[in-house]
Design an enzyme around this catalytic site. Structure first.
Site, PDB file in Angstrom:
ATOM      1  N   HIS A 171       0.836  -1.208   0.000  1.00  0.00           N
ATOM      2  CA  HIS A 171       0.000   0.000   0.000  1.00  0.00           C
ATOM      3  C   HIS A 171       0.874   1.262   0.000  1.00  0.00           C
ATOM      4  CE1 HIS A 171      -3.704   2.320   1.212  1.00  0.00           C
ATOM      5  NE2 HIS A 171      -2.777   3.127   1.712  1.00  0.00           N
ATOM      6  N   GLU A 172       1.803   1.339   0.956  1.00  0.00           N
ATOM      7  CA  GLU A 172       2.630   2.545   1.058  1.00  0.00           C
ATOM      8  C   GLU A 172       3.539   2.687  -0.169  1.00  0.00           C
ATOM      9  OE1 GLU A 172       1.570   4.527   3.080  1.00  0.00           O
ATOM     10  OE2 GLU A 172       0.500   3.200   4.459  1.00  0.00           O
TER      11      GLU A 172
ATOM     12  N   HIS B  56       1.756   4.486  -2.847  1.00  0.00           N
ATOM     13  CA  HIS B  56       1.898   5.939  -2.657  1.00  0.00           C
ATOM     14  C   HIS B  56       3.292   6.394  -3.106  1.00  0.00           C
ATOM     15  CE1 HIS B  56      -1.812   6.900  -0.569  1.00  0.00           C
ATOM     16  NE2 HIS B  56      -1.621   6.001   0.384  1.00  0.00           N
TER      17      HIS B  56
ATOM     18  N   GLU C 159      -4.560   8.016  -3.002  1.00  0.00           N
ATOM     19  CA  GLU C 159      -5.071   6.763  -2.438  1.00  0.00           C
ATOM     20  C   GLU C 159      -5.368   5.743  -3.541  1.00  0.00           C
ATOM     21  OE1 GLU C 159      -4.942   6.346   0.704  1.00  0.00           O
ATOM     22  OE2 GLU C 159      -6.199   4.594   1.147  1.00  0.00           O
TER      23      GLU C 159
END
Lengths: 499, 499
Positions: free
Chosen positions: A261-262, A265, A291
Site C-alpha cells: 500500500h505505502e 503511494h 489513495e
C-alpha cells in the site's frame, strides 16, 4: 512577464523547501525521534507552519499572483498560478486568530479523544467535537463555497471536488455494497484464514517486503522503508520518499499489504515530473488520486490471484513450515475473506467502503446540522447495523475508533472511497491498454503497469485536476461502476455468486 | 519593557525553531537520507539558512534589540540581548551577495578539494583556496575586528576569543609538546597495540557502546545513537540529542572512543538549562567549551587507568577470545601509545595538538599574508617535520587531509586545542571538588562527575562567555599548564620519564 513568473517560481520553491523540512520533521517524529523530543518538535512544527502561511500570503506573492492572473500564460504557468491562487485565497480569508484557535482546539481535542477512546466514553470528547465542528463551519463560511457548505472542507483534501457530485456516486455504491455484503453473508462461506494466523518470523517478513518493493520498482536510492506504529508514506521530494510499515510476528498480511500500500503511494511520489519539481504542477493532484495508487497496488494487484501465482511459491520458500501445505486457491481465498467487522482499518475490500460512506454521511449531517454531535454515537451504531448488520458494543469500537475528527480532519474520509473508485477505473483502463497485464502480474513483472501509471498519472503532476485526470486517462467521468464490476467479478467468483 | 522583551523572546524562539529544522536536516543527511535526496536537501537547507538570516536581521528584531540595549536588564535578558546583538551586528554587516558568493565558492571549493585530495594534487585546489581566503578576509574587513584580522573569523566559532590571547598559550604548549614527543621517542618504547588490531564483532561493540552510554548517564529517552561515516553529535534541542558512531570490525578503539567522545558532547547538550531553552542563554557557549566536554570524557576518563580497571573485565566478557590474555597495564598502554603520525584525526593525545597548532599558525599566516596559498604545501611539510619529526610523502597525507578550509572553516581549528586545554583545566578542578573521583571512575560510577559537569558547566548555558566560565569554574584564566601537567603525569609514568 518572464521576470514576474521567475520571481513567482522562486517563491514557490521557497514554499516547497519549507514543506521539505516539515515532511522530514513529520517522518522523524514517527520513526526515530526520542520520546522526550515531542514538545519541542510540536513547537518547531508550529513555527514552520506559521512561516509557510506567512510566505504563502505575503503581499509580494499576492501581488505576483494578481499580475500573473492578468497575463497570457501557457503550460505549467497556468497550473501553478491557478493552484497558488486557490491556496492563497483560502489562506488569506482565514484570520490568524481562527487558525491558532483551530490548531489549539485540535490539539486539546485530540488529547481528549485519546482518553475518551481509552475509557470508551464519548461524553469526554463531545464538547471538543462540538467546538471543532463549530470552528470548521466558521472556516467554511469564511473561505466560502458553492453548493453544500461541506465543499469548503472537502476542497482542502480533494481540490475542486463537490459533495453534490460525489454523493450520488457514493449512494449508488452503498446500495450495491449493502446488497453484495448480504449475499456473501448468505452463502455462509468463511475461507479458512488460519494459514495467515501463524508465527511468521519478522526477519523473513522483512526479506519479503524488500523483494516486493524491488519488484514493484520502488527506487531505494530515492527512498527508504522504516518502521512506524501507524504506517504511512512521507518524504521531502520525489527523490526522497519515505515509506513505513509495521510487523506482527503472528500475522503475515499486516506488514505485506501495508508495505505494498505505502509503496503504491511511494511510486506516485517518485514518478512526479522532475521538470516541475518544487511547484504545484510537479506535485500530486489530490488525496483521492494518491489513495488510488496505494489501493490499486494493495488490492487490485496484491490481493489478486495472478499476484499469488507468482508469490505463493516464493512465500513457501521463505516460510516452509507455515505454508508448504497450502494451495493457491486456498491462500487467495484467505487473503480475500469478506466479513463485516467493526474497525475500519481492518476491514476487507468489500465492506471497507461502507465504513467510509457512514463517515462521509455523518460529516455532511454534522455540517448541515441534520445530526447533532450528541446524537453521533447512537446514529453511528444504527447506521452501521443497517449497512453491515453488526452493532458496536461500545463507543471505542464505534464512533471513537478513528482519530480524524479529533484532529480537525473533516472532509478527509471521502478521499478513501474516491481512491478505491479511481483505482478501479484506472485499473480497468490499464487492462484495456495492456492486454497482457494479468499474465505479467502472474510472472511478477510489474514494469509495464508501473510504466503505464508513471506515464498516465504520476508524470502528469497536478497539471489536470483529479476529475480531469480521470476523464483524460479513462475517457469517462468518475463512476462507481468500475469498482462494483471489479468486486462482482472477484468476489462473485470467490463466493460462487452471480449478479 | 516586559512587553518588548516578550516580543524579543518570541523571535528568539522562532530562530531556535528554524535551527531545530536545520539540525534535523543535517543529521538526516548523514544518517538516513537516500543518496538521490542530496540535491533537494542542499536547496532546502539553503532556503532555511536564508530564512534564518532574514529573521535574525529583520528590522523588527533590530528595533527590539536597540530598545532593549537602552533598557535596564537583569539575568538571562542581559545574556540574550548581548548574544543576539553580537550575531545580528555581524549578519547585518555582510551583504547578501557576499554570503551567497561565499557559500557557492565553498561548495565548489569543497568539490575541488575532494578531487585534489584523491589525486594528491594541491594545484587543483589552490585557486579555490585563494578565493576562499580572499572572501574570508573580506568578511573580516566587513564585520570588523580589534587586534588581529583573524579575530573576526575566530569569533564565529569561539565568541569573544582573541588570537592575541590564545597565541602565547599555544606557543607555550607547542614548546612543551615538541619536547615531550622527542623524549617519548627517545625512550624507544612502543606499547604493543596488536591486542586492539583483532577481529571485534560489531554486534558486541554495539553492546559495549550502549553500556558505556548508559553508564555515562546519556539519556536515551532524550537522544539516540546511530551510524554515520564521520561521527558527530547533532540534534534539535536538549531533549533530542543525536549521536553517531562508526564500527570497524578489526579495530576496537574507533567506535568505543568515538562513542564516548560524542556522548561527551551529548551530555553537554542534554544538560543545558531547560528554563532558557530556545534562547542563547540556554545554548552552549562555544565550540571550544563543547570540545572540552567530549575530550574530557574521551581521553581523561576513557583513556585513564581507572576507567579500564572497571571496563577491561567487562570487555573480556564481551570479547573472551581477543582479550582474555591481556593485563590491565598492557591494555592501558596500548590505548595510550604515542607515535608521531601524519593524519590529525588518528593522532594520539600527545601529538594531536601539534597538528592543530600547525593549522592555527598557518591560518594566521594566510590571513595576515605571511604565507601565500601557493606556498602552503611546502610550509606544511617543513613545519610538521619541525614539530613531529616526520614529513608527509604527498599532499593527500599533508595539507589536503582536512576538509575544513575547503568548507570555509577558517578560525575553527583552534577550538580543538582550546577544548583540550579547557578539559584539563576543568578535570583538574573536578579532582579538587571530588576527592574520590579516581575511585568512582574505577567503579564505573560516573554520576558524581556528570553531576559536577552538569552544575558547573552545562546548566550555565551561555550565561558566561567561555573565558568567564573557565575562570568561574576553576578560579584561573585559560592556561596550558593544566594540560601539560596532565600529559606529564600520565605519559611520564607510561614512558618512564620524569620532567
Amino acid at each position: 512577464m518572464s521576470n514576474t513568473y521567475d520571481a513567482f517560481v522562486e517563491r514557490l520553491h521557497e514554499l516547497s523547501d519549507i514543506n521539505h523540512a516539515q515532511g522530514l520533521m513529520s517522518w522523524d517524529q514517527e520513526t526515530y525521534m526520542p520520546p522526550r523530543g515531542a514538545p519541542m518538535r510540536a513547537r518547531a512544527m508550529g513555527t514552520l507552519a506559521g512561516l509557510y502561511h506567512e510566505r504563502l500570503t505575503a503581499p509580494e506573492l499576492v501581488a505576483l499572483v494578481a499580475d500573473l492572473k492578468d497575463a497570457e500564460l501557457t503550460g505549467d504557468a497556468v497550473v501553478n498560478v491557478r493552484e497558488i491562487d486557490h491556496q492563497q485565497s483560502r489562506s488569506l480569508k482565514l484570520p490568524k486568530e481562527l487558525v491558532i484557535e483551530l490548531s489549539q482546539t485540535e490539539s486539546l481535542g485530540h488529547e481528549a479523544w485519546i482518553e475518551a477512546r481509552e475509557k470508551s466514553d464519548f461524553a469526554l470528547f463531545q464538547l471538543w467535537l462540538e467546538k471543532i465542528v463549530a470552528l470548521k463551519k466558521e472556516v467554511a463560511e469564511r473561505v466560502g463555497y458553492e453548493g453544500a457548505m461541506y465543499n469548503a472542507l472537502l476542497d482542502e483534501y480533494e481540490p475542486y471536488a463537490r459533495a453534490e457530485e460525489i454523493a450520488p456516486v457514493f449512494a449508488q455504491l452503498k446500495e450495491q455494497l449493502v446488497s453484495l455484503v448480504e449475499q456473501i453473508a448468505a452463502t455462509g462461506r468463511y475461507p479458512a484464514r488460519g494459514v495467515l494466523d501463524q508465527e511468521y518470523p519478522i526477519k523473513q517478513q522483512e526479506l519479503l517486503g524488500q523483494q516486493v518493493l524491488a519488484d514493484m520498482g520502488f527506487d531505494l536510492e530515492a527512498g527508504r522503508l522504516d518502521l512506524a506504529v501507524h504506517p504511512f508514506c512521507a518524504g521531502t521530494s520525489r527523490d526522497d520518499v519515505r515509506l513505513t510499515t509495521r510487523y506482527s510476528a503472528d500475522w503475515l498480511p499486516g506488514s505485506l499489504f501495508g508495505t505494498i500500500h505505502e509503496a503504491g503511494h511511494g511510486l506516485y511520489e517518485q514518478g512526479l515530473p522532475a521538470d516541475a519539481i518544487g511547484t504545484p504542477a510537479g506535485a500530486s493532484v489530490s488525496l483521492g488520486i494518491h489513495e488510488s495508487q496505494s489501493r490499486l497496488w494493495e488490492n487490485m494487484v496484491g490481493r489478486s490471484k495472478a499476484f499469488w501465482t507468482h508469490y505463493l511459491p516464493k512465500l513457501q520458500v521463505l516460510f516452509p513450515q507455515q505454508l508448504s501445505a497450502v494451495g493457491l486457491d486456498a491462500f487467495y481465498a484467505a487473503v480475500n475473506q469478506v466479513e463485516p467487522s467493526l474497525i475500519r482499518v481492518e476491514a476487507d475490500e468489500v465492506t471497507y467502503n461502507l465504513h467510509i460512506l457512514l463517515r462521509f454521511e455523518l460529516e455532511c449531517d454534522l455540517i448541515e446540522g441534520r445530526v447533532a454531535v450528541a446524537e453521533l454515537p447512537e446514529v453511528w451504531n444504527e447506521r452501521l447495523e443497517q449497512y453491515l448488520g453488526i452493532r458496536p458494543p461500545n463507543d471505542a469500537l464505534g464512533v471513537l475508533q478513528d482519530t480524524h475528527w479529533s484532529c480537525g480532519l473533516l472532509g478527509y474520509f471521502p478521499t478513501y472511497t474516491l481512491g478505491n473508485l479511481y483505482a478501479a477505473q484506472f485499473f480497468h483502463q490499464a487492462h484495456q491498454d495492456l492486454p497482457d497485464l494479468e499474465a505479467q502480474i502472474a510472472q511478477g513483472a510489474f514494469g509495464p503497469l508501473k510504466t503505464w501509471l508513471n506515464e498516465k498519472i504520476h508524470a502528469r503532476g497536478a497539471r489536470a485536476t483529479a476529475s480531469e485526470l480521470v476523464e483524460e486517462v479513462t475517457g469517462a467521468k468518475l463512476s462507481a461502476d468500475y469498482f462494483i464490476d471489479y468486486l462482482w467479478e472477484k468476489f462473485g467468483a470467490l463466493y460462487g455468486l452471480s449478479r
